[in-house]
Scaffold this motif. Structure first.
Motif, PDB file in Angstrom:
ATOM      1  N   ILE A 110       0.833  -1.201   0.000  1.00 55.36           N
ATOM      2  CA  ILE A 110       0.000   0.000   0.000  1.00 55.36           C
ATOM      3  C   ILE A 110       0.870   1.254   0.000  1.00 55.36           C
ATOM      4  CG2 ILE A 110      -1.637   1.325   1.395  1.00 55.36           C
ATOM      5  CD1 ILE A 110      -3.052  -1.195   2.077  1.00 55.36           C
ATOM      6  N   ALA A 111       2.036   1.190   0.667  1.00 55.45           N
ATOM      7  CA  ALA A 111       2.961   2.322   0.632  1.00 55.45           C
ATOM      8  C   ALA A 111       3.374   2.625  -0.801  1.00 55.45           C
ATOM      9  CB  ALA A 111       4.180   2.031   1.496  1.00 55.45           C
ATOM     10  N   GLY A 112       3.629   1.593  -1.600  1.00 50.86           N
ATOM     11  CA  GLY A 112       3.947   1.802  -3.007  1.00 50.86           C
ATOM     12  C   GLY A 112       2.743   2.238  -3.813  1.00 50.86           C
ATOM     13  N   LEU A 113       1.585   1.704  -3.473  1.00 51.36           N
ATOM     14  CA  LEU A 113       0.358   2.035  -4.191  1.00 51.36           C
ATOM     15  C   LEU A 113      -0.069   3.472  -3.926  1.00 51.36           C
ATOM     16  CD1 LEU A 113      -1.583   0.425  -6.027  1.00 51.36           C
ATOM     17  CD2 LEU A 113      -3.005   0.025  -4.018  1.00 51.36           C
ATOM     18  N   GLU A 114       0.278   3.996  -2.753  1.00 47.94           N
ATOM     19  CA  GLU A 114      -0.125   5.346  -2.372  1.00 47.94           C
ATOM     20  C   GLU A 114       0.728   6.424  -3.012  1.00 47.94           C
ATOM     21  OE1 GLU A 114      -2.506   6.625   0.499  1.00 47.94           O
ATOM     22  OE2 GLU A 114      -3.377   5.112  -0.781  1.00 47.94           O
ATOM     23  N   VAL A 115       1.857   6.057  -3.624  1.00 46.83           N
ATOM     24  CA  VAL A 115       2.725   7.050  -4.250  1.00 46.83           C
ATOM     25  C   VAL A 115       1.981   7.694  -5.409  1.00 46.83           C
ATOM     26  CG1 VAL A 115       4.865   7.420  -5.530  1.00 46.83           C
ATOM     27  CG2 VAL A 115       4.835   5.869  -3.572  1.00 46.83           C
ATOM     28  N   ASP A 116       1.925   9.017  -5.407  1.00 51.20           N
ATOM     29  CA  ASP A 116       1.253   9.749  -6.484  1.00 51.20           C
ATOM     30  C   ASP A 116       2.256   9.953  -7.616  1.00 51.20           C
ATOM     31  OD1 ASP A 116      -0.038  11.581  -8.155  1.00 51.20           O
ATOM     32  OD2 ASP A 116      -1.149  12.446  -6.483  1.00 51.20           O
ATOM     33  N   LEU A 117       2.210   9.084  -8.610  1.00 48.22           N
ATOM     34  CA  LEU A 117       3.191   9.116  -9.691  1.00 48.22           C
ATOM     35  C   LEU A 117       3.064  10.370 -10.540  1.00 48.22           C
ATOM     36  CD1 LEU A 117       3.122   5.371 -10.825  1.00 48.22           C
ATOM     37  CD2 LEU A 117       4.775   6.522  -9.350  1.00 48.22           C
ATOM     38  N   GLU A 118       1.839  10.903 -10.683  1.00 48.42           N
ATOM     39  CA  GLU A 118       1.665  12.105 -11.488  1.00 48.42           C
ATOM     40  C   GLU A 118       2.362  13.293 -10.834  1.00 48.42           C
ATOM     41  OE1 GLU A 118       0.425  12.664 -14.471  1.00 48.42           O
ATOM     42  OE2 GLU A 118       0.193  10.493 -14.703  1.00 48.42           O
ATOM     43  N   GLN A 119       2.152  13.456  -9.527  1.00 48.26           N
ATOM     44  CA  GLN A 119       2.837  14.541  -8.828  1.00 48.26           C
ATOM     45  C   GLN A 119       4.336  14.338  -8.840  1.00 48.26           C
ATOM     46  OE1 GLN A 119       1.338  15.249  -4.913  1.00 48.26           O
ATOM     47  NE2 GLN A 119      -0.529  16.221  -5.636  1.00 48.26           N
ATOM     48  N   PHE A 120       4.759  13.082  -8.737  1.00 48.03           N
ATOM     49  CA  PHE A 120       6.190  12.795  -8.764  1.00 48.03           C
ATOM     50  C   PHE A 120       6.797  13.198 -10.109  1.00 48.03           C
ATOM     51  CE2 PHE A 120       9.302   9.616 -10.261  1.00 48.03           C
ATOM     52  CZ  PHE A 120      10.369  10.012  -9.479  1.00 48.03           C
TER      53      PHE A 120
ATOM     54  N   SER B 179      13.298   7.052   5.855  1.00 45.19           N
ATOM     55  CA  SER B 179      11.983   7.031   5.212  1.00 45.19           C
ATOM     56  C   SER B 179      10.951   7.731   6.094  1.00 45.19           C
ATOM     57  CB  SER B 179      11.554   5.583   4.949  1.00 45.19           C
ATOM     58  OG  SER B 179      11.445   4.879   6.168  1.00 45.19           O
ATOM     59  N   TYR B 180       9.768   7.903   5.555  1.00 46.31           N
ATOM     60  CA  TYR B 180       8.671   8.473   6.343  1.00 46.31           C
ATOM     61  C   TYR B 180       7.354   8.063   5.703  1.00 46.31           C
ATOM     62  CZ  TYR B 180       8.983  12.129   2.720  1.00 46.31           C
ATOM     63  OH  TYR B 180       9.046  12.807   1.529  1.00 46.31           O
ATOM     64  N   THR B 181       6.272   8.184   6.483  1.00 50.30           N
ATOM     65  CA  THR B 181       4.934   7.794   6.045  1.00 50.30           C
ATOM     66  C   THR B 181       4.036   9.013   6.038  1.00 50.30           C
ATOM     67  OG1 THR B 181       5.232   5.614   7.056  1.00 50.30           O
ATOM     68  CG2 THR B 181       2.984   6.265   6.506  1.00 50.30           C
ATOM     69  N   LEU B 182       3.281   9.199   4.949  1.00 50.95           N
ATOM     70  CA  LEU B 182       2.419  10.376   4.809  1.00 50.95           C
ATOM     71  C   LEU B 182       1.086  10.159   5.533  1.00 50.95           C
ATOM     72  CD1 LEU B 182       3.149  11.123   1.067  1.00 50.95           C
ATOM     73  CD2 LEU B 182       3.870  12.509   3.013  1.00 50.95           C
TER      74      LEU B 182
ATOM     75  N   ILE C 139       8.978   8.175  -2.778  1.00 45.51           N
ATOM     76  CA  ILE C 139       9.369   7.063  -3.642  1.00 45.51           C
ATOM     77  C   ILE C 139      10.871   6.813  -3.547  1.00 45.51           C
ATOM     78  CG2 ILE C 139       9.690   8.517  -5.690  1.00 45.51           C
ATOM     79  CD1 ILE C 139       8.558   6.226  -7.345  1.00 45.51           C
ATOM     80  N   PHE C 140      11.677   7.888  -3.406  1.00 43.91           N
ATOM     81  CA  PHE C 140      13.127   7.734  -3.282  1.00 43.91           C
ATOM     82  C   PHE C 140      13.510   7.251  -1.886  1.00 43.91           C
ATOM     83  CE2 PHE C 140      12.886  11.068  -6.637  1.00 43.91           C
ATOM     84  CZ  PHE C 140      13.523  10.361  -7.644  1.00 43.91           C
ATOM     85  N   THR C 141      12.915   7.868  -0.859  1.00 42.30           N
ATOM     86  CA  THR C 141      13.311   7.516   0.508  1.00 42.30           C
ATOM     87  C   THR C 141      12.939   6.081   0.851  1.00 42.30           C
ATOM     88  OG1 THR C 141      11.239   8.444   1.360  1.00 42.30           O
ATOM     89  CG2 THR C 141      13.134   9.900   1.293  1.00 42.30           C
ATOM     90  N   ASN C 142      11.758   5.643   0.428  1.00 45.73           N
ATOM     91  CA  ASN C 142      11.345   4.271   0.740  1.00 45.73           C
ATOM     92  C   ASN C 142      12.199   3.245   0.015  1.00 45.73           C
ATOM     93  OD1 ASN C 142       9.314   4.967   2.520  1.00 45.73           O
ATOM     94  ND2 ASN C 142       7.715   4.991   0.982  1.00 45.73           N
ATOM     95  N   ILE C 143      12.438   3.469  -1.274  1.00 44.41           N
ATOM     96  CA  ILE C 143      13.275   2.525  -2.023  1.00 44.41           C
ATOM     97  C   ILE C 143      14.681   2.511  -1.455  1.00 44.41           C
ATOM     98  CG2 ILE C 143      14.370   2.113  -4.259  1.00 44.41           C
ATOM     99  CD1 ILE C 143      11.823   2.968  -5.607  1.00 44.41           C
ATOM    100  N   GLY C 144      15.227   3.699  -1.148  1.00 42.25           N
ATOM    101  CA  GLY C 144      16.578   3.766  -0.589  1.00 42.25           C
ATOM    102  C   GLY C 144      16.686   3.050   0.741  1.00 42.25           C
ATOM    103  N   ALA C 145      15.715   3.280   1.627  1.00 40.16           N
ATOM    104  CA  ALA C 145      15.745   2.646   2.937  1.00 40.16           C
ATOM    105  C   ALA C 145      15.627   1.131   2.822  1.00 40.16           C
ATOM    106  CB  ALA C 145      14.614   3.196   3.807  1.00 40.16           C
ATOM    107  N   LEU C 146      14.775   0.655   1.917  1.00 42.92           N
ATOM    108  CA  LEU C 146      14.595  -0.788   1.750  1.00 42.92           C
ATOM    109  C   LEU C 146      15.829  -1.450   1.137  1.00 42.92           C
ATOM    110  CD1 LEU C 146      10.883  -0.833   0.522  1.00 42.92           C
ATOM    111  CD2 LEU C 146      11.746  -1.459   2.784  1.00 42.92           C
ATOM    112  N   LEU C 147      16.504  -0.758   0.234  1.00 46.71           N
ATOM    113  CA  LEU C 147      17.719  -1.321  -0.350  1.00 46.71           C
ATOM    114  C   LEU C 147      18.849  -1.393   0.681  1.00 46.71           C
ATOM    115  CD1 LEU C 147      17.758   0.310  -3.915  1.00 46.71           C
ATOM    116  CD2 LEU C 147      17.138  -2.030  -3.274  1.00 46.71           C
TER     117      LEU C 147
END
Length: 714
Positions: free
Chosen positions: A86-96, A141-144, A169-177
């Motif tokens: 859901i964290a990935g699903l919640e990312v607003d790709l258009e705004q990004f 990372s952080y949660t909105l 999208i950057f912080t979550n991917i970076g933290a998980l890697l």
């Protein structure tokens, strides 16, 4: 002796209940249902209650739950995977995409600065370099959590907020890697060639998930049509295939779940399948994860001086480093102080990726239990403080947006003359309520010299000669004949339309599009019961599929008797004036009075109240209405209660319909509209906007086409 005999007799029963998985699951359901409601009434986040319940029911409390129980572990694993999906699903790709360069810049600040702070704290407390790096990544990372609030206030498009949202999208991917790398090093799988192999495997995996899943999802959704059940199962399959694939290449499964969320983000868009996927996770599996997390907390270890010291360092360190990251963004991108503080407060909550990474590190024996205790404390503090600060700042940011919009020509002002092709589509289903809806349609149509189209939907059967379809067609023809007669009595042109379609919602949406409608007004539908909540109803279907605004009506008396209309404006942003335009269109037909109401905090000073009244009056005046509505500002501690009290003097209340976006864990901030719709006793119109076209114009001095949807109760 009798008491001892009774205890001995009950021992087998207790053992059976204690070993029976269904008992634990039943207790979990009670906790998930009751505890968040109690804590939200105490003005505390629901997740705090879930974690607290885990502590009480775990080994540190009543010892009802065993953290190593296979059943609880399985449900918790599904919850943690769902949480990251859901964290990935919640990312607003258009705004990004719109702010990707600045999002990357802020992500760099808010990732590397906390990473360095957290690593330093780990070194200070004597952890290994690997464990210290993992602690640092958890800060990054952080949660909105406050997204529903800023979305409701209409300030999501503010550049600073868009950048903060896109940076996730950057912080979550970076933290998980970083988490995956630390786990690999701890498992002694780290070598030069091992790193090369892991890197190559990760590249291939990323391509397969982000490109392959996206393509497969679009193809499957195109071929499956409207079969939401199979689409839902396909999404679940993507989640767990991605998780399994991540484990096969030596990466943590939560990384795969997050990437799966990104991959199907565009496929699901904002459709009903996305709502169902998020509903299942946020209502069941993710709360179980939080309860299980609470059961892992060791209270004796938490009371240890070292744990308290580490918790203090972690909390203060996170607040400082996130503030520093937001301050650097202010300097580089020249944001004002209010925008900077908003970025800081939005990036504070440490819930999704932080808790998931901590639990993975603890299970891998890379982090001790007292670090888990400290991170849970960090989560409780930041998930409470962050949204509170955001709430304080959001009102001021919304007011500044009002001033900006008020100096420009509003996009809703109609500069053209009235058109004669004003069309109102009135689907007919409930003969007991269609009279009032046709009356409302007639009132609006006469303002534009337009027409109404009574619409009857006959649901399609497997065969066009099926007896059930024939019965449905005959019933629809009778309803259309009655509706046409009612329209003639009201001196309005009527063109009845009979349509055969797979479902009511789809038929209504398609007919409205074919008739070039720009407003849909639906009658109240049944929204209680499991089926309505889980699988939606006609209203939900039309809201998701409609190309134009949707007004959902509950009329307790004839629209021709409405003389006083109240329009609560929750936030002073121009898009929220659509209900004012709708109310004015109806008021012109009845020579009714319209009052625009805004509720501010009880502690607001008289000068600020006067300023808000001036701002709202300026916005309303920009609509260029011949007789501007009355503007009222009320200071009250509870917005819903203030509106309910004011509504006692009115015949109709027009409300904005806002669908809350479910944040990870289902921790959405409650919508005032929902409470009002439940408690108001007068007539109601809830006006909702289409997801993809929020600036569609409205009737009377606003547009030339409208659709009014009949009262469909399934």
């Amino acid at each position: 002796m009798e008491l001892q005999s009774l205890v001995l007799a009950l021992e087998p029963t207790n053992q059976v209940l204690g070993n029976e998985p269904i008992v634990s699951f039943a207790i979990l359901l009670v906790v998930i249902l009751v505890v968040p409601i109690l804590f939200e009434r105490l003005r505390l986040p629901g997740l705090v209650g879930l974690v607290f319940s885990g502590v009480v029911l775990g080994p540190s409390g009543w010892n009802v739950f065993q953290p190593d129980s296979p059943t609880i572990n399985l449900l918790s694993d599904i919850g943690i995977v769902y949480l990251m999906f859901i964290a990935g699903l919640e990312v607003d790709l258009e705004q990004f995409r719109r702010q990707k360069s600045r999002s990357f810049g802020f992500a760099s600040f808010t990732f590397f600065i906390p990473l360095a702070f957290g690593t330093l704290i780990g070194q200070i407390f004597g952890f290994s370099g690997n464990a210290s790096l993992l602690i640092g990544s958890m800060f990054a990372s952080y949660t909105l959590l406050a997204y529903p609030l800023i979305n409701r206030l209409g300030i999501v498009k503010n550049q600073a907020i868009s950048v903060t949202i896109g940076a996730t999208i950057f912080t979550n991917i970076g933290a998980l890697l970083v988490l995956s790398l630390c786990i690999a090093v701890h498992a002694k799988q780290f070598s030069y060639w091992g790193l090369i192999t892991l890197f190559n495997s990760l590249i291939i995996y990323l391509i397969v998930v982000l490109v392959g899943f996206d393509w497969a999802g679009k193809e499957f959704f195109r071929r499956s049509g409207d079969d939401e059940g199979n689409q839902f199962l396909f999404v679940l399959l993507c989640i767990f295939l991605a998780a399994v694939g991540a484990q096969l290449i030596g990466v943590e499964k939560i990384v795969g779940a997050f990437l799966a969320g990104l991959a199907v983000n565009g496929v699901l868009a904002s459709g009903p399948v996305k709502e169902k996927v998020m509903f299942v996770g946020s209502v069941l599996f993710i709360p179980i994860f939080f309860v299980h997390l609470g059961s892992l907390i060791n209270l004796p270890a938490a009371n240890n001086f070292s744990t308290l010291k580490l918790t203090l360092f972690i909390v203060i360190g996170l607040l400082l480093c996130k503030f520093l990251a937001a301050f650097l963004a202010k300097l580089v991108y020249r944001y004002n102080w209010q925008e900077m503080l908003m970025m800081w407060s939005l990036s504070l909550p440490q819930v999704g990726a932080t808790l998931a990474a901590t639990l993975v590190g603890y299970r891998a024996e890379l982090l001790p239990i007292w670090v888990l205790n400290s991170v849970v404390s960090l989560m409780l503090v930041t998930s409470t403080v962050g949204p509170l600060i955001t709430n304080r700042l959001a009102a001021g940011l919304a007011s500044s947006s009002v001033e900006q919009h008020a100096t420009t020509t509003p996009p809703y002002q109609n500069k053209e003359k009235k058109h004669s092709n004003f069309t109102i589509v009135v689907p007919i289903y409930n003969p007991q309520t269609q009279q009032y809806l046709i009356e409302m349609a007639a009132l609006l149509a006469r303002q534009e010299n337009g027409k109404i189209i009574p619409l009857a939907i006959a649901t399609a059967a497997a065969h066009m000669d099926a007896p059930q379809l024939e019965v449905s067609l005959q019933r629809s023809e009778r309803l259309l004949s009655k509706a046409t007669a009612q329209s003639q009595v009201l001196s309005v042109e009527a063109e009845p339309l009979l349509r055969i379609d797979d479902a009511f919602g789809q038929g209504i949406s398609r007919a409205a599009r074919e008739q070039k409608a720009n407003l849909i007004v639906m009658g109240w539908g049944k929204r209680t019961g499991l089926r309505a909540r889980l699988f939606g109803n006609v209203i939900d279907s039309v809201l998701w599929a409609s190309h134009c605004p949707v007004a959902v009506t509950r009329l307790v008396e004839s629209p021709r008797k409405i003389q006083r209309i109240l329009v609560p404006v929750e936030n002073l942003i121009t898009p929220s004036l659509h209900p004012v335009q709708f109310a004015y269109a109806l008021a012109q037909a009845n020579q009714a009075q319209v009052t625009v109401l805004n509720v501010c905090d009880r502690r607001t000073s008289s000068s600020k109240i006067a300023s808000r009244r001036s701002q709202l009056g300026l916005l309303v005046s920009k609509l260029a209405l011949p007789n501007p509505p009355e503007v009222q500002i009320i200071a009250h501690e509870n917005a819903a209660q203030a509106i309910l009290q004011a509504a006692r003097l009115y015949d109709l209340v027009v409300l904005p319909f806002i669908r809350n976006r479910t944040s990870p864990g289902g921790l959405a901030i409650s919508d005032v509209t929902t409470q009002l719709a439940r408690q108001l006793t007068c007539s109601i119109v809830m006006l909702g906007e289409p997801e993809r076209n929020p600036t569609v114009a409205l009737p009377t001095a606003v547009s030339n086409t409208t659709a009014v949807i009949g009262n469909v109760v399934i």
